[in-house]
Design an enzyme around this catalytic site. Structure first.
Site, PDB file in Angstrom:
ATOM      1  N   CYS A 284     -15.248  -3.613  19.699  1.00 27.84           N
ATOM      2  CA  CYS A 284     -16.415  -2.808  19.155  1.00 27.84           C
ATOM      3  C   CYS A 284     -17.649  -3.230  18.764  1.00 27.84           C
ATOM      4  O   CYS A 284     -17.958  -4.571  19.098  1.00 27.84           O
ATOM      5  CB  CYS A 284     -15.537  -2.240  18.043  1.00 27.84           C
ATOM      6  SG  CYS A 284     -13.820  -1.573  18.386  1.00 27.84           S
TER       7      CYS A 284
ATOM      8  N   GLY B 145     -10.622 -20.179  26.984  1.00 18.60           N
ATOM      9  CA  GLY B 145     -10.421 -21.757  26.619  1.00 18.60           C
ATOM     10  C   GLY B 145     -11.533 -22.433  25.985  1.00 18.60           C
ATOM     11  O   GLY B 145     -11.628 -23.578  25.411  1.00 18.60           O
TER      12      GLY B 145
END
Length: 607
Positions: free
Chosen positions: A2, A355
């Site tokens: 969002c 990562g």
């Protein structure tokens, strides 16, 4: 998840303006929209549906509609907090993490932030007190911008959302340009737009009656525990990281994982046990293409790998679009590659794990080994080292020469983070304009001061956690994923993982042979040795090769001789950098790229 935007309402057509502002960030949330407007406030929201798909629409209201929330992010421990709030009598209309923030703020006030585990940027408007409360997560995973223009206070997920507001004054911040030339990103709370600011990570703000207050609520504190041995640290890392990955997988839609050849993304993908991994690369040279590694590893963990080879034409053809999405210029070539892996992943999933953060938290950058290199050289008197460095600095840069130059300086002088493009002297010579930008050491000093009693490696990590990671790594992660309506989650950047990493002694983070020492051993439990021990590559992009080709040399040369370049820079110096690189005299690729990306960004937003 969002994006949102809002402003204190001083205009007559607030409904129309907030709608236009919401449209600017539609890419952050294409699934639905919502807004609230009254005589005091205008709030707009765009939703990417991840949790409680049917009823999690925003803005969200409390029981009596006196408080209103806009939220971007995910709270991974929201169910625990929800149970506590239910026991205290709060009434929930949804099962979203968003509503937990709203009732949690009602119950605990700003102390709610201490209880959260997740990535977040949110605001809560109190209709009764006319106070706005806003907060940004611990590491700065999710963005939060704000500006005061005239009597209007604006806030939101992206700067471009402010552009349609009639009170917004679009003006270039030239101080930011000078800082950027050194860091390759905007390193302070200022942005490239004058009077627009970033709320720093781990801070909240309150705005009421025209008064703004900003306060830090959480700190990273390295405090090594020397008692546990290596095996114990490896066990703790393994358990804590598994717990974080499980928390980060919470979703009502499918979750995938990015995958390179490195240990960080491989460790995430293996522990996460997702069905799909995503990889991009360039050409066929293994220096620039990790797809072969990724496919082999995906086969090893029994998962599907979806990949894409990025052509030079695609890379260069999307630079303008990417700088638009970035809001501010970012001269990290891997940002564009990240856009393409996000684009590919968005064809299959709405959420990916990645990562980011492992290097900063566990000590993964190769530069962190520098203080341990040739320890005997530290015994050479400083005045002699400085003399040697002064001579070496006049020679063509090579590995040994660079070592002599760098080690002639104190750590605080030589290390401002993982990128150091133009020195103070170089950027002053390059720029035609005069600015009031602070020098690099003035920007890094407050962070170095907080860890002045720590060893060199810890100091470097602390600096990177606060500047490089937020200004570069997490900026591109958010903007490139959201440009493709994709939510990117980073299980290394978890409050519990950080609490563990703060305690790990330096020798288990970095030694003279390797980086992320203890974390790599933990990763061995889930990945093969050739992956866990693989040297860090970063996200390799063949910029230096392309800039020697006529086609791309000429693209850069056109930009370097443009009217905008003439306004800001001594263009003869720019052409000299370019020609030196093309002729193989010196690798100027990153300096060239830094200037070029600024010029592209400037054209997008100011021409």
């Amino acid at each position: 998840m969002c994006g949102y935007v809002g402003f204190t309402n001083k205009i007559n057509n607030a409904n129309q303006v907030i709608a236009e502002m919401m449209d600017k960030i539609k890419h952050r949330g294409p699934d639905s929209e919502g807004k609230y407007v009254d005589g005091d406030i205008a709030l707009g929201f765009r939703r990417l549906s991840i949790i409680d798909l049917n009823s999690g629409h925003q803005p969200i209201y409390n029981e009596d509609n006196s408080k209103i929330l806009l939220f971007n992010g995910e709270i991974y421990n929201f169910m625990e907090i929800r149970e506590e709030l239910l026991a205290k009598g709060h009434v929930f209309k949804t099962r979203t993490d968003s509503e937990v923030l709203l009732h949690g703020y009602e119950e605990f006030g700003e102390k709610l932030l201490d209880r959260l585990r997740g990535m977040f940027s949110f605001v809560i408007w109190d209709k009764n007190t006319k106070e706005l409360f806003g907060a940004r997560d611990f590491f700065g995973i999710k963005p939060f911008y704000y500006a005061t223009m005239g009597d209007t206070f604006m806030f939101g997920s992206e700067i471009k959302a402010f552009l349609p507001h009639p009170d917004f004054v679009k003006e270039m911040n030239e101080d930011a340009l000078e800082n950027y030339l050194t860091f390759q990103y905007s390193p302070t709370t200022d942005t490239f737009f004058k009077n627009v600011y970033k709320l720093p990570p781990a801070h909240f703000l309150k705005y009421k009656d025209g008064k703004l207050t900003v306060k830090r609520y959480w700190e990273i504190k390295f405090d090594a525990d020397e008692n546990p041995d290596m095996d114990e640290w490896v066990s703790r890392i393994s358990d804590t990281f598994k717990n974080s990955v499980e928390a980060h997988k919470i979703s009502d839609v499918e979750v995938g994982s990015f995958l390179s050849s490195g240990v960080d993304s491989s460790y995430v993908a293996s522990v996460a046990n997702v069905d799909k991994t995503f990889t991009v690369g360039f050409g066929t040279d293994e220096k620039y293409n990790e797809i072969g590694w990724a496919k082999e590893f995906s086969k090893y963990i029994g998962k599907e790998n979806i990949s894409k080879v990025i052509t030079p034409e695609e890379y260069w053809g999307n630079i303008s679009k990417i700088q638009y999405h970035m809001d501010e210029p970012l001269a990290d070539p891997s940002a564009i590659a990240l856009y393409f892996v996000c684009n590919k992943a968005s064809e299959y999933v709405k959420v990916v794990l990645s990562g980011e953060g492992a290097d900063e938290i566990f000590g993964g950058y190769n530069i962190y080994r520098e203080p341990m290199a040739i320890p005997a050289y530290n015994a050479v008197p400083k005045v002699i080292r400085k003399g040697i460095g002064a001579v070496a600095s006049k020679l063509p840069p090579k590995r040994g020469i660079n070592f002599l130059v760098r080690r002639s300086k104190d750590l605080e002088e030589r290390f401002i983070g993982n990128a150091y493009m133009f020195s103070e002297k170089e950027r002053k010579a390059l720029l035609k304009i005069k600015t009031n930008a602070p020098d690099a050491m003035a920007i890094t000093k407050p962070f170095y001061d907080k860890v002045k009693d720590k060893d060199a490696v810890t100091k470097m990590q602390y600096l990177d956690l606060h500047l490089w990671m937020t200004g570069d790594i997490l900026l591109k992660a958010d903007k490139m994923s959201m440009a493709n309506s994709l939510e990117l989650r980073v299980p290394f950047l978890d409050k519990e993982v950080m609490a563990l990493a703060e305690k790990i002694p330096t020798r288990y983070r970095v030694n003279d042979e390797n980086t992320k020492v203890a974390m790599r051993k933990a990763a061995l439990k889930a990945t093969p040795p050739q992956t866990a021990n693989k040297k860090k590559l970063g996200f390799p992009v063949p910029i230096r090769v392309w800039l020697k080709e006529d086609k791309y040399y000429n693209i850069i040369k056109d930009a370097f001789t443009s009217e905008t370049a003439e306004h800001y820079f001594n263009t003869d110096m720019l052409i000299s950098l370019l020609d030196e690189h093309k002729n193989g005299k010196r690798d100027n690729s990153r300096k060239i790229w830094t200037v070029y990306i600024f010029l592209v960004w400037h054209k997008v937003y100011f021409e």
